[in-house]
Motif scaffolding. Structure first.
Motif, PDB file in Angstrom:
ATOM      1  N   GLU A  58       4.200  -3.140   5.777  1.00  0.00           N
ATOM      2  CA  GLU A  58       5.307  -3.601   6.616  1.00  0.00           C
ATOM      3  C   GLU A  58       6.627  -2.948   6.207  1.00  0.00           C
ATOM      4  O   GLU A  58       7.441  -2.585   7.048  1.00  0.00           O
ATOM      5  CB  GLU A  58       5.421  -5.134   6.544  1.00  0.00           C
ATOM      6  CG  GLU A  58       4.271  -5.825   7.251  1.00  0.00           C
ATOM      7  CD  GLU A  58       4.364  -7.342   7.219  1.00  0.00           C
ATOM      8  OE1 GLU A  58       3.361  -7.994   7.541  1.00  0.00           O
ATOM      9  OE2 GLU A  58       5.438  -7.885   6.853  1.00  0.00           O
ATOM     10  N   VAL A  59       6.836  -2.817   4.896  1.00  0.00           N
ATOM     11  CA  VAL A  59       8.073  -2.184   4.421  1.00  0.00           C
ATOM     12  C   VAL A  59       8.119  -0.714   4.866  1.00  0.00           C
ATOM     13  O   VAL A  59       9.170  -0.202   5.267  1.00  0.00           O
ATOM     14  CB  VAL A  59       8.187  -2.320   2.883  1.00  0.00           C
ATOM     15  CG1 VAL A  59       9.264  -1.409   2.332  1.00  0.00           C
ATOM     16  CG2 VAL A  59       8.469  -3.771   2.509  1.00  0.00           C
ATOM     17  N   GLU A  79      -2.211  -9.116  -0.023  1.00  0.00           N
ATOM     18  CA  GLU A  79      -0.805  -9.387   0.305  1.00  0.00           C
ATOM     19  C   GLU A  79       0.075  -8.202  -0.092  1.00  0.00           C
ATOM     20  O   GLU A  79       0.979  -7.809   0.653  1.00  0.00           O
ATOM     21  CB  GLU A  79      -0.324 -10.656  -0.408  1.00  0.00           C
ATOM     22  CG  GLU A  79       1.111 -11.021  -0.030  1.00  0.00           C
ATOM     23  CD  GLU A  79       1.689 -12.166  -0.864  1.00  0.00           C
ATOM     24  OE1 GLU A  79       1.142 -12.444  -1.955  1.00  0.00           O
ATOM     25  OE2 GLU A  79       2.688 -12.760  -0.416  1.00  0.00           O
ATOM     26  N   ILE A 132       2.443  -6.241   2.532  1.00  0.00           N
ATOM     27  CA  ILE A 132       3.886  -6.105   2.356  1.00  0.00           C
ATOM     28  C   ILE A 132       4.272  -4.630   2.298  1.00  0.00           C
ATOM     29  O   ILE A 132       5.253  -4.193   2.929  1.00  0.00           O
ATOM     30  CB  ILE A 132       4.334  -6.845   1.072  1.00  0.00           C
ATOM     31  CG1 ILE A 132       4.256  -8.360   1.308  1.00  0.00           C
ATOM     32  CG2 ILE A 132       5.741  -6.423   0.660  1.00  0.00           C
ATOM     33  CD1 ILE A 132       4.539  -9.197   0.067  1.00  0.00           C
ATOM     34  N   ILE A 177       7.975   7.103  -2.853  1.00  0.00           N
ATOM     35  CA  ILE A 177       8.596   5.818  -3.217  1.00  0.00           C
ATOM     36  C   ILE A 177       7.605   5.003  -4.050  1.00  0.00           C
ATOM     37  O   ILE A 177       6.446   4.846  -3.661  1.00  0.00           O
ATOM     38  CB  ILE A 177       8.988   5.009  -1.958  1.00  0.00           C
ATOM     39  CG1 ILE A 177       9.944   5.805  -1.086  1.00  0.00           C
ATOM     40  CG2 ILE A 177       9.622   3.674  -2.355  1.00  0.00           C
ATOM     41  CD1 ILE A 177       9.387   6.204   0.242  1.00  0.00           C
ATOM     42  N   GLU A 178       8.080   4.531  -5.179  1.00  0.00           N
ATOM     43  CA  GLU A 178       7.308   3.589  -5.992  1.00  0.00           C
ATOM     44  C   GLU A 178       7.982   2.232  -5.888  1.00  0.00           C
ATOM     45  O   GLU A 178       9.214   2.149  -5.934  1.00  0.00           O
ATOM     46  CB  GLU A 178       7.357   3.984  -7.474  1.00  0.00           C
ATOM     47  CG  GLU A 178       6.420   5.077  -7.881  1.00  0.00           C
ATOM     48  CD  GLU A 178       6.636   5.436  -9.350  1.00  0.00           C
ATOM     49  OE1 GLU A 178       5.645   5.626 -10.038  1.00  0.00           O
ATOM     50  OE2 GLU A 178       7.799   5.528  -9.793  1.00  0.00           O
ATOM     51  N   LEU A 179       7.180   1.195  -5.772  1.00  0.00           N
ATOM     52  CA  LEU A 179       7.769  -0.152  -5.814  1.00  0.00           C
ATOM     53  C   LEU A 179       6.733  -1.125  -6.358  1.00  0.00           C
ATOM     54  O   LEU A 179       5.525  -0.880  -6.278  1.00  0.00           O
ATOM     55  CB  LEU A 179       8.278  -0.582  -4.438  1.00  0.00           C
ATOM     56  CG  LEU A 179       7.342  -0.528  -3.229  1.00  0.00           C
ATOM     57  CD1 LEU A 179       6.482  -1.766  -3.149  1.00  0.00           C
ATOM     58  CD2 LEU A 179       8.166  -0.379  -1.957  1.00  0.00           C
ATOM     59  N   ASN A 180       7.234  -2.217  -6.910  1.00  0.00           N
ATOM     60  CA  ASN A 180       6.353  -3.276  -7.402  1.00  0.00           C
ATOM     61  C   ASN A 180       6.386  -4.443  -6.435  1.00  0.00           C
ATOM     62  O   ASN A 180       7.425  -4.743  -5.835  1.00  0.00           O
ATOM     63  CB  ASN A 180       6.814  -3.753  -8.778  1.00  0.00           C
ATOM     64  CG  ASN A 180       6.612  -2.685  -9.840  1.00  0.00           C
ATOM     65  OD1 ASN A 180       5.794  -1.784  -9.675  1.00  0.00           O
ATOM     66  ND2 ASN A 180       7.363  -2.789 -10.928  1.00  0.00           N
ATOM     67  N   VAL A 181       5.237  -5.075  -6.286  1.00  0.00           N
ATOM     68  CA  VAL A 181       5.149  -6.292  -5.476  1.00  0.00           C
ATOM     69  C   VAL A 181       4.676  -7.412  -6.390  1.00  0.00           C
ATOM     70  O   VAL A 181       3.616  -7.312  -7.018  1.00  0.00           O
ATOM     71  CB  VAL A 181       4.178  -6.123  -4.288  1.00  0.00           C
ATOM     72  CG1 VAL A 181       4.233  -7.354  -3.396  1.00  0.00           C
ATOM     73  CG2 VAL A 181       4.501  -4.865  -3.483  1.00  0.00           C
ATOM     74  N   GLN A 182       5.505  -8.471  -6.467  1.00  0.00           N
ATOM     75  CA  GLN A 182       5.234  -9.588  -7.379  1.00  0.00           C
ATOM     76  C   GLN A 182       4.250 -10.550  -6.734  1.00  0.00           C
ATOM     77  O   GLN A 182       4.636 -11.554  -6.144  1.00  0.00           O
ATOM     78  CB  GLN A 182       6.533 -10.328  -7.714  1.00  0.00           C
ATOM     79  CG  GLN A 182       7.593  -9.480  -8.380  1.00  0.00           C
ATOM     80  CD  GLN A 182       7.275  -9.194  -9.838  1.00  0.00           C
ATOM     81  OE1 GLN A 182       6.369  -9.805 -10.414  1.00  0.00           O
ATOM     82  NE2 GLN A 182       7.987  -8.241 -10.430  1.00  0.00           N
ATOM     83  N   THR A 183       2.978 -10.244  -6.836  1.00  0.00           N
ATOM     84  CA  THR A 183       1.942 -11.121  -6.320  1.00  0.00           C
ATOM     85  C   THR A 183       0.653 -10.843  -7.075  1.00  0.00           C
ATOM     86  O   THR A 183       0.500  -9.770  -7.660  1.00  0.00           O
ATOM     87  CB  THR A 183       1.722 -10.886  -4.808  1.00  0.00           C
ATOM     88  OG1 THR A 183       0.616 -11.670  -4.372  1.00  0.00           O
ATOM     89  CG2 THR A 183       1.418  -9.430  -4.522  1.00  0.00           C
TER      90      THR A 183
END
Lengths: 85, 85
Positions: B61-62, B54, B58, B43-49
């Motif tokens: 936790e996900v 942080e 995140i 799984i690839e995902l972006n975190v806007q921070t």
């Protein structure tokens, strides 16, 4: 023996409805900062050889012939020495 | 923005029938040296921070709440700085 770790991902131009569904799930848990979720496959396999070049060749051929759909997917892999347990 | 790359794998003690099926396919292609095929998720995902700590929190936790089943699966991830394109 060598162990290959393979990642197969959808090409960027291909829509990923499964990723969108997961993204909605993540948002409904309250993680609004997460986006662009994309789902791929991860494959581990062992190659019974002492020759790393051969292990890499076999891994690449297996990816091309079986694990990845070249129209829609990209793949990458690492091959590392692996002791049998 | 940070990009997380997550690998979710079945625990070693859990049978992987999907991996066994792929292994049979690989053998039927003539690659007899390949074994111990195990299939996981990527799984690839972006975190806007702008805060890497942080982003890591995140992502963890996900994984724990949504992406991995803690009874049957392990997960690992990397978090890297990512420029929006």
């Amino acid at each position: 023996m060598f162990q290959s770790k393979i990642v197969v991902t959808l090409r960027k131009s291909i829509l990923d409805p499964q990723g969108k569904a997961v993204e909605q799930g993540v948002h409904s848990l309250g993680y609004e900062k997460v986006n662009d979720v994309r789902i791929g496959k991860f494959i581990e396999l062992n190659v019974q050889t002492d020759n790393k070049v051969e292990a890499e060749r076999i891994t690449k051929e297996v990816c091309e012939k079986l694990l990845a759909n070249p129209i829609m997917e990209d793949f990458s892999f690492t091959v590392e020495n692996h002791k049998a347990t």
